[in-house]
Enzyme design. Structure first.
Site, short mmCIF file in Angstrom:
data_model
loop_
_atom_site.label_atom_id
_atom_site.label_comp_id
_atom_site.label_asym_id
_atom_site.label_seq_id
_atom_site.Cartn_x
_atom_site.Cartn_y
_atom_site.Cartn_z
N LEU A 51 0.83 -1.21 0.00
CA LEU A 51 0.00 0.00 0.00
C LEU A 51 0.87 1.26 0.00
CD1 LEU A 51 -2.68 -1.25 2.53
CD2 LEU A 51 -3.12 -0.65 0.14
N LYS A 75 -4.59 -8.97 16.21
CA LYS A 75 -5.55 -9.15 17.31
C LYS A 75 -4.81 -9.60 18.57
CE LYS A 75 -10.23 -10.35 15.77
NZ LYS A 75 -10.91 -9.19 16.30
N SER A 79 -8.78 -10.52 22.57
CA SER A 79 -9.78 -10.26 21.55
C SER A 79 -9.98 -11.49 20.66
CB SER A 79 -9.33 -9.01 20.79
OG SER A 79 -9.86 -8.96 19.54
N GLU A 169 -7.05 -9.19 6.76
CA GLU A 169 -8.30 -8.48 6.43
C GLU A 169 -7.97 -7.01 6.16
OE1 GLU A 169 -12.61 -8.50 8.29
OE2 GLU A 169 -11.45 -6.87 9.13
#
Ligand code: 0O2
Length: 229
Positions: A51, A75, A79, A169
């Site tokens: 990116l 995570k 969590s 994700e």
């Protein structure tokens, strides 16, 4: 002791685990969990690099930055365990690896909706990126008003022991969508499941206002640049 008890115990104790496990057992399992999470950290870095290359190229060639900001996280064990419980899946690392695809997460906040889709295309058409799932909550917002484009992509990570494929994700959204989502998250966190109906309605209206703002800003941007992008 199994991996699952270790993950759970270490999470509950905030990492300070002693009895009933021997120090060697705890060390070995902590090491195993760190290794497990490290692969996701590496996956994040691969996608972040892609990116930032896209952003720098846009800046260089077009004097335009389609990305407002990028944030990422792996995570936490706590969590992760919450999600395991919510999904009702087994707590061993193999099951978690198979069923939880947002252990590594990146959020890409863009200026305009057109940038969201452009970046999604540019990232997902790269040869080493394989798309697993796409959820387009911009085309089809959630009932509460939530908007974003989610993609789970597989990326190879090259370790000393060989290549592993890691799911990451990637959430693409505009600044307006991000503003809404972060407030909604705080409200949801404060009230848990019992958000007052009036607030839910207001949030839905605010999401529509955010979408209108996005459309308006895109129009102004087009007028300014005389393009359709
Ligand atoms: P966190 O702390 O952000 O990681 P799946 O992950 O596919 O098993 P899920 O949870 O329905 O199931 O996936 P989905 O719809 O792709 O949403 C995952 C993430 O999107 C959430 O992660 C949030 O970050 C964000 N998200 C989804 N819906 C909402 C929403 O209504 N409001 C806000 N503020 N964010 C949302 P986590 O794991 O819930 O939390």
């Amino acid at each position: 002791m199994t991996e699952s008890t270790a993950l759970e115990t270490i999470a509950q104790a905030g990492g300070e685990v002693t009895a009933p496990f021997s120090p060697d057992q705890v060390r070995a399992l902590r090491h195993e969990i760190q290794r497990f999470l490290l692969q996701y950290e590496f996956g994040l870095r691969e996608i972040e690099t892609k990116l930032s290359i896209l952003r720098d190229e846009f800046l260089e060639l077009q004097d335009y930055n389609p990305i407002e900001h990028i944030s990422s996280r792996v995570k936490s064990p706590e969590s992760l365990l919450d999600k395991v419980a919510r999904k009702g899946i087994g707590r061993d690392l193999d099951t978690i690896r198979t069923h939880i695809t947002d252990i590594a997460g990146i959020r890409v906040t863009c200026s305009f909706v057109s940038d969201v889709y452009r970046l999604f295309d540019l990232l997902t058409r790269q040869d080493d990126v394989t798309v697993r799932t796409v959820k387009d909550y911009i085309a089809d917002p959630k009932p509460n008003g939530y908007q974003s484009l989610h993609a789970v992509v597989d990326i190879p990570v090259f370790l000393s022991s060989g290549a592993v494929t890691v799911p990451v994700e990637v959430q693409f959204r505009t600044v307006a969508m991000d503003f809404w989502a972060s407030l909604e998250h705080k409200i949801h966190y404060k009230y848990r499941a019992a958000v007052p109906a009036g607030l839910t309605d207001e949030l839905r209206e605010a999401a529509a206002t955010a979408a209108e703002l996005d459309a308006r800003m895109a129009r102004l941007h087009r007028e300014l640049h005389g393009t359709s992008g």
